[in-house]
Each structure stands twice: as C-alpha cells, then as structure tokens.
Design a protein around this motif. Structure first.
Motif, short mmCIF file in Angstrom:
data_model
loop_
_atom_site.label_atom_id
_atom_site.label_comp_id
_atom_site.label_asym_id
_atom_site.label_seq_id
_atom_site.Cartn_x
_atom_site.Cartn_y
_atom_site.Cartn_z
N VAL A 1 4.08 53.56 48.14
CA VAL A 1 3.94 53.32 46.71
C VAL A 1 4.91 54.25 45.99
CG1 VAL A 1 2.32 53.27 44.79
CG2 VAL A 1 1.50 52.87 47.12
N ASP A 2 5.75 53.69 45.13
CA ASP A 2 6.68 54.55 44.41
C ASP A 2 6.64 54.28 42.91
OD1 ASP A 2 8.59 52.56 43.52
OD2 ASP A 2 9.48 52.52 45.53
N ASN A 3 7.26 55.15 42.16
CA ASN A 3 7.34 54.97 40.71
C ASN A 3 8.80 54.75 40.28
OD1 ASN A 3 8.45 57.45 41.08
ND2 ASN A 3 7.26 58.50 39.50
N GLY A 4 9.53 54.05 41.14
CA GLY A 4 10.94 53.81 40.86
C GLY A 4 11.15 52.66 39.88
N CYS A 5 12.37 52.15 39.86
CA CYS A 5 12.74 51.17 38.83
C CYS A 5 12.04 49.83 38.99
CB CYS A 5 14.25 50.98 38.83
SG CYS A 5 14.85 50.22 40.34
N GLY A 6 11.44 49.58 40.14
CA GLY A 6 10.77 48.30 40.35
C GLY A 6 11.76 47.15 40.48
N MET A 7 11.23 45.96 40.78
CA MET A 7 12.13 44.80 40.92
C MET A 7 11.86 43.80 39.81
SD MET A 7 12.12 43.96 44.94
CE MET A 7 11.56 45.17 46.10
N LEU A 8 12.94 43.23 39.32
CA LEU A 8 12.81 42.14 38.34
C LEU A 8 12.15 40.96 39.04
CD1 LEU A 8 16.35 42.43 36.76
CD2 LEU A 8 14.18 43.02 35.65
N ARG A 9 11.50 40.13 38.23
CA ARG A 9 10.78 39.00 38.80
C ARG A 9 11.69 38.13 39.68
NH1 ARG A 9 6.28 36.84 38.68
NH2 ARG A 9 6.10 34.59 38.75
N ASP A 10 12.88 37.87 39.17
CA ASP A 10 13.79 37.01 39.94
C ASP A 10 14.26 37.67 41.23
OD1 ASP A 10 13.58 35.19 37.97
OD2 ASP A 10 15.46 35.75 36.96
N ASP A 11 14.27 39.01 41.21
CA ASP A 11 14.78 39.71 42.40
C ASP A 11 13.73 39.83 43.50
OD1 ASP A 11 17.18 40.04 41.25
OD2 ASP A 11 16.88 42.13 40.64
N ALA A 12 12.46 39.76 43.09
CA ALA A 12 11.41 40.06 44.06
C ALA A 12 11.46 39.12 45.26
CB ALA A 12 10.04 40.01 43.38
N LEU A 13 11.81 37.87 45.03
CA LEU A 13 11.93 36.95 46.16
C LEU A 13 13.30 37.07 46.83
CD1 LEU A 13 10.20 33.58 45.26
CD2 LEU A 13 9.64 35.21 47.08
N LEU A 14 14.28 37.25 45.98
CA LEU A 14 15.65 37.34 46.50
C LEU A 14 15.79 38.50 47.49
CD1 LEU A 14 18.24 35.80 46.06
CD2 LEU A 14 18.88 37.46 44.29
N ALA A 15 15.02 39.57 47.25
CA ALA A 15 15.13 40.76 48.10
C ALA A 15 14.88 40.42 49.57
CB ALA A 15 14.15 41.83 47.64
#
Ligand code: ADP
Ligand code: MG
Length: 651
Positions: free
Chosen positions: A58-72
C-alpha cells in the motif's frame, strides 16, 4: 500454412514472469520499485505465509488514472519511457513495463488505486492474466496492490519455493535495504499481525541504520561520508560526468565469510555487480584476510548516461560506461575512509565467535528473522550467471592464508594453558561477557562524564608500555584503557608500509649477496617469475634466469635474513599466482611488500626491552593504517576504561 505462430499475450507474459518473478521477494521488489517511482513517501508491505498466500503493498504515491489502471497490465505498457532515446538515461527504477502483466499472469491480483487528480478510484481484479472485473470505487489517493496465491497456475515454479521462513527472510532483507536507501520515507513490513519493520522518516542515513540495525551494529560500522568526483570526457561538448558515493562499511575486524552482507545501490537501485564487489575487496586488501568479506552498504549516484540499466529483465545488474574508473573510485573512497577513521578493535568485538560474523540484521523488532541470504537471492534472479570466484578470492585462498608464514611465524606455544594454537582470532571462543547491569556507584569516583571516551588508534603513540605477555604481546596503558599489541603483527605493519614507501620512491635498501643464491622453480612459478621479474627488481630483488627453471638471486632487500630469502621469493611467486593474477601493479607491490614484511618482522617469543616497546608503539602510531597487518589480522586490542569500569561494577 506456415508452422510459426505469434504467441498470445498470456503465454508471452508467463514467459516474462519466468524471468521477472522468481519468488515472492521478486514480486515485492517490483512493487516496491513501482511505489517509489510513483513518488510515495510511505509504503506498507504485508506478507502472509512467506508471500505465497499474500503480498500486499500500500503506498501513498501518485496513483493511476482510470484509463491507465487497465493499460498497466498490457505488455510493455509503461509511463516511464517514451522513446528509445530515453533508454540511455533512465532515472526511474522501472522502465520495461513488464512487471505488472507478468505478476498478474501467475497470481490472483487486486489493484485499488486513485490518482490525485481524479475524484474516484479504480479497482481491477485479475486472475492468471484474465481480467475479472474493473470497477469504480471510492478511496484515498495512492495505490494498493494485493497478490494472492502466487504461482497458483504454475505448479512447477511453486515447487521451487523454499520454506516460509526463507522466503520471508528474503523479503525482509529487501524491504530493510530499500528503507536504508530512502531514510526520508516511511517503511513498514508486517508478517501477518506481527510488525517486522517500522521505519519512520529521519534526516540522515546514520539515523536510519540505527533504526533498522540498532546501536550495536552501528558501532561496528564506519560511515562513508559522501565523496564525489568528476570525469571530463574526451568529447569536448559533453559536460563532465559526476560520480558520488556514500554509505557505511564495516571496520576491518568485522569479517564475514561470504558476500551476503554487501549491498550496492546504483542510482537507488539495488544491484549485484562483480566490478563493485571486487572494488570493495580491493579496498580491504591487506586489512582483512583475503577470504573474508566486510559488511557494506553503498549508495552510488552516477549521471544516468554512465549506467546502462537495461541489461537484465529483473534489473539486478547494470553496466558501467567507464568501468575501471568506477572500480578505482569505489575502492579509493572506501580505503580513504578506513584510513581516516582508524577504529581500534575492542576486546569483545575482536573475539566474537562464529567466523567474526557479528553483523546481523537483528533489530529488536526483527530479531526473530534469520539474516537473509540476499545476494543469493540476487543470484537466483539471474540464474544464467553463476558467480565466479574473483581473482584471489574463495577457494584457493584459505589455503594461502594457512600456508602463509604469517601464520607460522605467529605460532605460539601457550604451553598447557589450553588455548588453541594458531587459530584465527575470530574462531576463538568468546570471552565471558563483560556486560553487567548498571549498579549504583557506591565505590565513589569515576562519575560518568569524567571517563575518557577515546576510540581510534591515533593515541597509540602516547601509550605507556607496561611489559610483555609471554614475550609476545605488548601490554600498554593509555588514557582510554588497556591495550594489548601483537608485537609481530605490529612490526609487520610498520615494515610493510616502509617497504611500500621505498618501492614507490624506487629506493629499496638492498644487500648484495657474496654468492648468488640459486632458487629452483616449478613451471608455474617460472611463468609467474617472468611476469613479475621487473617488479621484483623494483622491490630490491636482483635476480636473473639461470638455466632450466632456476633463477639466481644476486641481491635482496636488506631487511630479509639470508636464511629466509628463498622462502620469501617462493612465497611472492605463489602469492602472485594465487592472488594477484590480472590484478594491478599496486596490488602486486603490496603482495611483495607483505611477504617481505612478514619475514623481516620480529617474531613472537622475543623479549623486548622498554625502549624497543616504546619505539614499536610510536612507529606504529605513525603508520597510515595501524589497525591490521598486511594479511588483515588485527594489530591491537583495546579494553576500554569504560568496559573495565563496567566489569568492576563501578558504573
Ligand atoms: P514499469 O515499472 O517498468 O513501468 P510495471 O509493469 O511495473 O512497469 O508498471 C506499469 C505502469 O503502471 C507503470 O509505468 C506505472 O505507470 C503504473 N504503476 C505501477 N505501479 C504503480 C504505483 N504503485 N503507483 C502508480 N503507478 C503505478
Ligand atoms: Mg515496475
């Protein structure tokens, strides 16, 4: 129809997983690196069953944009690299875009993330590479990744996993060392409900080392204050390149019998690198027996263009653009620091049992964890490259140490005292503990503040010799306590530096022999002889080939007795063969100087009068490195006033 088919993504990911995901710790490594790349300041790692059942980060980093979450989870999908030019200067830990799809293909994965700039978060569920769901969720900023049932669909891989404790130890070592690389961030490691590491932000690396390892281990370490160096490239329009190093290295008397306590970070990335390992060993050359290794925590910061990180899928290896420059920079930085700090071994340190390996990860919280074999793990990451012994290391060297006359000369008849003869110090049994609980000071005197607390060997010239023990060890008193000095080893260090200075100045004092001495060589020795003949001359040996496999010695350094001459020459050839092949001229010179010094030094079982003892201490104090003989054995032990007082219950 042709016979070749393009593999499906799922198969390709599993193949990649074979390289990237070796074991639970490699998952933790990839995810930790992602969290760090995301700019997190706080990272929590939760483990169950050695990481097989659960790894959650669990981190407190920049997180992923919605569109990126699947692309990752697409193969080669990354936010860290745009075009091929970027590959030449990678500043992030990740760049291959392989980790998430690989991990997702061999586990049940749950991603929960929200980018700071979006109102809602995303939840993605994947099992064995198949996307099961993708939903909008409410959550704070940052990312949580849970990996369950690692290798559930790759039974072959599962079989190779070791015990829960072993896998956990690998993970703990990894998280611990990443926490050392980032003292300004919070790191937590949980094994089920038990907390193994909780490091809160601190300002300095020293404080972080204290947090993680505790004060005991800190005492055994020398801080390598940051040094930097610039390299002007041949290309005129290129700016100079900058190289920086900082970290901690152990005092030479901390001797480990493998490299598992050496941690090397290059631009924030934990790597394994032969060149740097060799540079570290070279820094301790003549300070530590050749088959021993120090503890080292090194942070190297180089301009990105100087480091190629795209060498191995698990990114645990790098290639340096200016290899020998880097090697010498690291070696010299460590060496200079050791010379500067000149710490003196204390009784308890020097006598610790078990091969001297008393640096262990063992903070109060993590005490139950066995110290992990982390470099082994890194080797496991790169199974195609078994480590080769380095020149002068490993197999052949213990023999060298055993056969070396240093050991023989120091042989001492302890009569029937029962003390083992000729055994390395580190293996002797530990003395009874001198640690006592504090008792009230009822005996008067010695208030805490008045006890001199001097460590280091700078004051050795001011010591007052009291006498000898068994005609072999000088006992001396000083402001900082009681000292025992091994007279042979001390003299060896003095002569070693003398010879080195004479070699450097090209002015070794020589004795001409009335009759040339003929020395018979084996064919290996003859090859070595041809290789080092010039250097022998520079060191005061006037020799020439004399028929088949023999040489004639016409002159030799003045300090060597004639009776020892043949032994010294054979020993130099043997050392050159074992240890110094393909090593630099300066190492060769040091080898020769060490052989001469050892032969010429006064032996134990030799009575010394007061003047001689005083001379010895003063001259020793003036040497560059008075703590160890050229073969790495300690010169002096100190029983600090504080320890003495504690043992007498006076403080
Ligand atoms: P790489 O790290 O090589 O880019 P990964 O497969 O590890 O490839 O990750 C793919 C992408 O997912 C990253 O480039 C990054 O944009 C995003 N990502 C992964 N983990 C995190 C995280 N903890 N926080 C924010 N973004 C992440
Ligand atoms: Mg990554």
């Amino acid at each position: 129809m042709g016979r070749i088919r393009v593999l499906s993504d799922n198969v390709a990911n599993k193949i990649a997983a074979g390289e990237v995901v070796e074991r639970p710790a490699s998952v933790v490594k990839e995810l930790l690196e992602n969290s760090l790349d995301a700019g997190s300041t706080s990272i929590r790692v939760e483990i169950e069953n050695g990481g097989r059942r659960l790894i959650r980060i669990v981190d407190n980093g920049c997180g992923m944009l919605r569109d990126d979450a699947l692309l990752a989870f697409e193969r080669h999908a990354t936010s860290k690299l745009h075009d091929v030019k970027d590959l030449l200067s990678i500043a992030t830990l990740g760049f291959r875009g392989e980790a998430l799809p690989s991990i997702a293909s061999v586990s049940r994965l749950l991603l929960e993330t929200r980018a700071m700039e979006e109102e809602t978060g995303t939840r993605v569920e994947i099992a064995g590479g198949r996307i099961l769901s993708c939903d909008e969720i409410a959550r704070g900023g940052g990312t949580a990744l849970s990996i369950r049932d690692l290798f559930f669909n790759v039974p072959a891989r599962k079989k190779f996993l070791r015990s829960e404790q072993t896998e956990l130890a690998h993970i703990a070592s990894l998280v611990t060392h990443y926490s050392l690389a980032h003292p300004d961030k919070t790191f937590e490691l949980w094994n089920g409900a038990s907390n193994l590491l909780h490091a809160t932000p601190v300002e300095t690396l020293r404080e972080r080392v204290f947090q993680v390892f505790g004060s005991q281990i800190l005492e055994d370490l020398v801080e390598l204050t940051e040094r930097s160096i610039r390299l002007q490239l041949a290309e005129p329009d290129e700016p100079p390149r900058e190289f920086k190093i900082s970290g901690f290295v152990s005092r030479p008397q901390v001797q480990k019998n493998n490299r598992n306590s050496i941690f090397i970070f290059v631009n924030g990335r934990l790597i394994r690198d032969r060149l740097i390992l060799h540079a570290i060993s070279a820094a301790y050359h003549n300070l530590m027996p050749a088959a021993c290794f120090p503890f080292a925590l090194l942070f190297l910061r180089f301009d990105c263009e100087e480091v190629d990180v795209n060498v191995h899928p698990s990114k645990t290896e790098v290639r340096f653009r200016h290899q020998s420059f880097v090697h010498d920079f690291v070696r010299d930085a460590i060496r200079e620091q050791l010379m500067q700090s000149r710490p003196a071994p204390s009784f308890t340190n020097a006598m610790s049992p078990g091969g001297g390996g008393h640096v262990q990860a063992g903070h109060q919280q993590a005490a139950a964890l066995p110290y992990s074999d982390f470099s082994q793990m890194l080797q496991d990451f790169a199974p195609d490259k078994p480590p080769e012994p380095e020149p002068g290391a490993a197999a052949e060297l213990p023999e060298f140490v055993m056969q070396h006359p240093a050991a023989a000369a120091a042989r001492f008849d302890f009569g029937d005292t029962g003390i083992p003869v000729n055994q390395p110090v580190a293996e002797r049994p530990a003395p009874p503990s001198t640690l006592r609980l504090k008792v009230p000071d009822t005996h008067g005197g010695f208030p805490e503040g008045s006890i001199p607390h001097v460590s280091g060997m700078d004051r050795i010239g001011e010591l007052r010799p009291l006498g000898q023990l068994h005609n072999s060890f000088i006992i001396a008193a000083g402001a900082d306590g009681l000292w025992i000095i091994d007279q042979h080893v001390a003299h060896e260090r003095i002569l070693f530096e003398q010879v080195l200075n004479q070699q450097a100045a090209g002015r070794v004092e020589v004795q001409q022999l009335l009759m040339p001495m003929i020395v018979q060589l084996t064919s290996e020795q003859q090859i070595e002889y041809a290789r080092i003949a010039d250097e022998l001359r520079n060191s005061g040996f006037d020799t020439e080939p004399f028929g088949n496999r023999t040489i004639a010695v016409k002159a030799a350094p003045a300090s060597i007795g004639l009776g020892d001459l043949e032994r010294v020459i054979l020993e130099i050839l043997e050392t050159a063969e074992n240890e110094l092949r393909s090593v630099s001229l300066s190492d060769l010179r040091r080898g020769i100087a060490a052989s001469i010094a050892c032969r010429a030094a006064i032996k134990i079982n030799t009575p010394l009068d007061q003047r001689k003892m005083e001379w010895m201490l003063r001259t020793l104090a003036a040497t560059e490195y008075p703590m160890a003989c050229p073969h790495g054995r300690p010169v002096a032990l100190q029983y600090g006033t504080r320890e003495i007082l504690r043992a007498f219950h006076r403080i």
